[in-house]
Design a protein around this motif. Structure first.
Motif, PDB file in Angstrom:
ATOM      1  N   LEU A  13       0.850  -1.188   0.000  1.00 19.74           N
ATOM      2  CA  LEU A  13       0.000   0.000   0.000  1.00 19.74           C
ATOM      3  C   LEU A  13       0.886   1.238   0.000  1.00 19.74           C
ATOM      4  O   LEU A  13       1.609   1.500   0.954  1.00 19.74           O
ATOM      5  CB  LEU A  13      -0.914  -0.002   1.224  1.00 19.74           C
ATOM      6  CG  LEU A  13      -1.858   1.206   1.358  1.00 19.74           C
ATOM      7  CD1 LEU A  13      -2.793   1.293   0.158  1.00 19.74           C
ATOM      8  CD2 LEU A  13      -2.650   1.117   2.651  1.00 19.74           C
ATOM      9  N   THR A  30      -0.700   3.059  -5.096  1.00 15.71           N
ATOM     10  CA  THR A  30      -1.596   1.898  -5.119  1.00 15.71           C
ATOM     11  C   THR A  30      -2.842   2.089  -4.261  1.00 15.71           C
ATOM     12  O   THR A  30      -3.718   1.224  -4.236  1.00 15.71           O
ATOM     13  CB  THR A  30      -0.857   0.625  -4.646  1.00 15.71           C
ATOM     14  OG1 THR A  30      -0.382   0.835  -3.304  1.00 15.71           O
ATOM     15  CG2 THR A  30       0.310   0.303  -5.559  1.00 15.71           C
ATOM     16  N   TYR A  31      -2.930   3.211  -3.547  1.00  9.42           N
ATOM     17  CA  TYR A  31      -4.100   3.477  -2.706  1.00  9.42           C
ATOM     18  C   TYR A  31      -5.364   3.519  -3.569  1.00  9.42           C
ATOM     19  O   TYR A  31      -5.414   4.206  -4.584  1.00  9.42           O
ATOM     20  CB  TYR A  31      -3.920   4.803  -1.967  1.00  9.42           C
ATOM     21  CG  TYR A  31      -5.083   5.182  -1.082  1.00  9.42           C
ATOM     22  CD1 TYR A  31      -5.379   4.453   0.066  1.00  9.42           C
ATOM     23  CD2 TYR A  31      -5.897   6.266  -1.409  1.00  9.42           C
ATOM     24  CE1 TYR A  31      -6.452   4.798   0.879  1.00  9.42           C
ATOM     25  CE2 TYR A  31      -6.971   6.623  -0.600  1.00  9.42           C
ATOM     26  CZ  TYR A  31      -7.242   5.878   0.541  1.00  9.42           C
ATOM     27  OH  TYR A  31      -8.304   6.221   1.343  1.00  9.42           O
ATOM     28  N   ASN A  70      -8.176 -10.192  -2.051  1.00  8.42           N
ATOM     29  CA  ASN A  70      -7.195  -9.254  -1.494  1.00  8.42           C
ATOM     30  C   ASN A  70      -6.670  -9.793  -0.171  1.00  8.42           C
ATOM     31  O   ASN A  70      -7.397  -9.876   0.817  1.00  8.42           O
ATOM     32  CB  ASN A  70      -7.817  -7.879  -1.282  1.00  8.42           C
ATOM     33  CG  ASN A  70      -6.788  -6.842  -0.838  1.00  8.42           C
ATOM     34  OD1 ASN A  70      -5.579  -7.075  -0.899  1.00  8.42           O
ATOM     35  ND2 ASN A  70      -7.252  -5.686  -0.401  1.00  8.42           N
ATOM     36  N   LEU A  97      -5.987  -0.938  -0.633  1.00  3.77           N
ATOM     37  CA  LEU A  97      -5.875  -1.124  -2.080  1.00  3.77           C
ATOM     38  C   LEU A  97      -7.244  -1.063  -2.752  1.00  3.77           C
ATOM     39  O   LEU A  97      -7.346  -0.799  -3.942  1.00  3.77           O
ATOM     40  CB  LEU A  97      -5.223  -2.482  -2.397  1.00  3.77           C
ATOM     41  CG  LEU A  97      -3.782  -2.688  -1.942  1.00  3.77           C
ATOM     42  CD1 LEU A  97      -3.339  -4.116  -2.234  1.00  3.77           C
ATOM     43  CD2 LEU A  97      -2.845  -1.703  -2.629  1.00  3.77           C
TER      44      LEU A  97
END
Length: 354
Positions: free
Chosen positions: A232, A236-237, A256, A262
């Motif tokens: 994270l 990639t947030y 996930n 993410l």
């Protein structure tokens, strides 16, 4: 005579150095201790006579950080609050090292750590296979609706309604992030007879024989199973949001086991309601911080997002247990204590967060 005196002086000096080396101790305060944490670390601590460790059940946060006064280091986890305020209190308490007994460090304010000269070390690869196997377990579970099947059979309902799945064999698996865990997941998918494609800024040469690297858009459009294995970061947030969900195949399975941030949860819920997903398996989610490893069965949860996710019949949520195997716990304790010894010796290693 002179040689004898010199020999005695050198011997005494060497003995003194050895004595000092044996008596040097490093005091570590372990936050958010669970029984399995303590058992795992206590099995290893005998191999590190220079280290003393005390355990607290409370987690690390600004209000609990003063308890670290008199300690050289603290040991924290992914759920700990190691933000700016906590970091300031730890600095005032004299702490010089933060040992993260996990791979992630997005909950650590690295700018403050640098400002205060506090080193941060982590465990980047405790058991990639443990997390990857859990990711595939989630994928299989939501595909074959095992949670529903279990409940039905317990009620003596042996009908097959609502349990239809699809073969993974000859389908396409999309792996987002091909570090150690993503690579392990790619190998598992290959073992199921799946075509494996991947997206990563850095290509893993160990996967060259069977993984095709594609753009993120191509991965989203082609994959029947998408599994997230990236850290994270700002880039990639909320990687999974309404726009990226719209680019996915209808009937895709999303898993996930990396970091909750993410996935933009509200957009995920909208996608589930729109029947975009055949199934969703989550070992991490945005609201999990207060829930991680805690029994909250007698409480009313503050937010409804988790309850909303659990209301869907094609969603499976587990409690951040992807890492939870005997092998992984052993690796975590050994690596964490090795990191402490590296610090004690004034050295550095590849586990230090720069």
């Amino acid at each position: 005579m002179t040689n004898t005196i010199e020999f005695i002086i050198l011997k005494e000096k060497k003995d003194c150095e050895l004595f000092n080396r044996r008596t040097v101790t490093m005091k570590i305060l372990f936050f958010d201790t669970k029984n399995y944490d303590k058992d795992s670390f206590e099995k290893q601590i005998a191999n590190y006579p220079e280290i003393e460790m005390d355990y607290l059940k409370t987690d690390l946060a600004p209000k609990t950080a003063p308890l670290a006064k008199g300690y050289d280091a603290v040991c924290a986890f992914v759920s700990s609050d190691v933000g700016a305020e906590t970091m300031t209190v730890l600095h005032e308490a004299g702490v010089k090292l933060i040992l993260m007994r996990c791979a992630g460090f997005n909950n650590v304010d690295m700018d403050k750590a640098k400002e205060y000269g506090i080193r941060v070390m982590r465990v980047p690869g405790y058991s990639p296979e443990a997390v990857a196997e859990h990711a595939m377990a989630l994928a299989l579970e939501v595909n074959r609706r095992l949670h529903k099947a279990y409940v039905k059979v317990r009620e003596n309902d042996f009908s097959l309604g609502g349990l239809m799945g699809f073969n993974f064999y000859q389908k396409t698996a999309g792996i987002v992030g091909t570090g150690k865990i993503g690579a392990a997941m790619a190998k598992i998918c290959r073992g199921f007879g799946m075509k494996v494609i991947a997206y990563d800024v850095y290509q893993n040469p160990d996967l060259a024989d069977f993984v095709e690297y594609v753009t993120l858009d191509e991965l989203l459009a082609q994959s029947d199973l998408i599994s997230l294995h990236c850290p994270l970061m700002d880039s990639t947030y909320h990687l999974i949001n309404k726009d990226t969900i719209a680019k996915m195949k209808d009937g895709v399975i999303l898993v996930n086991t990396s970091r909750g941030g993410l996935v933009k949860t509200n957009d995920l819920i909208d996608g589930i309601r729109a029947r975009k997903f055949f199934g969703v398996g989550l070992d991490v989610y945005e609201e999990e911080t207060k829930n991680v490893f805690e029994n909250r069965s007698d409480e009313i949860l503050e937010h409804s997002t988790t309850a909303r996710l659990l209301s869907f019949p094609n969603v499976m949520i587990t409690s951040h247990q992807g890492f939870f195997t005997e092998e992984a716990l052993t690796a975590i304790s050994q690596t964490t204590l090795d990191n402490a010894m590296t610090f004690l010796k004034g050295e550095t290693n590849e586990n230090e967060v720069k």
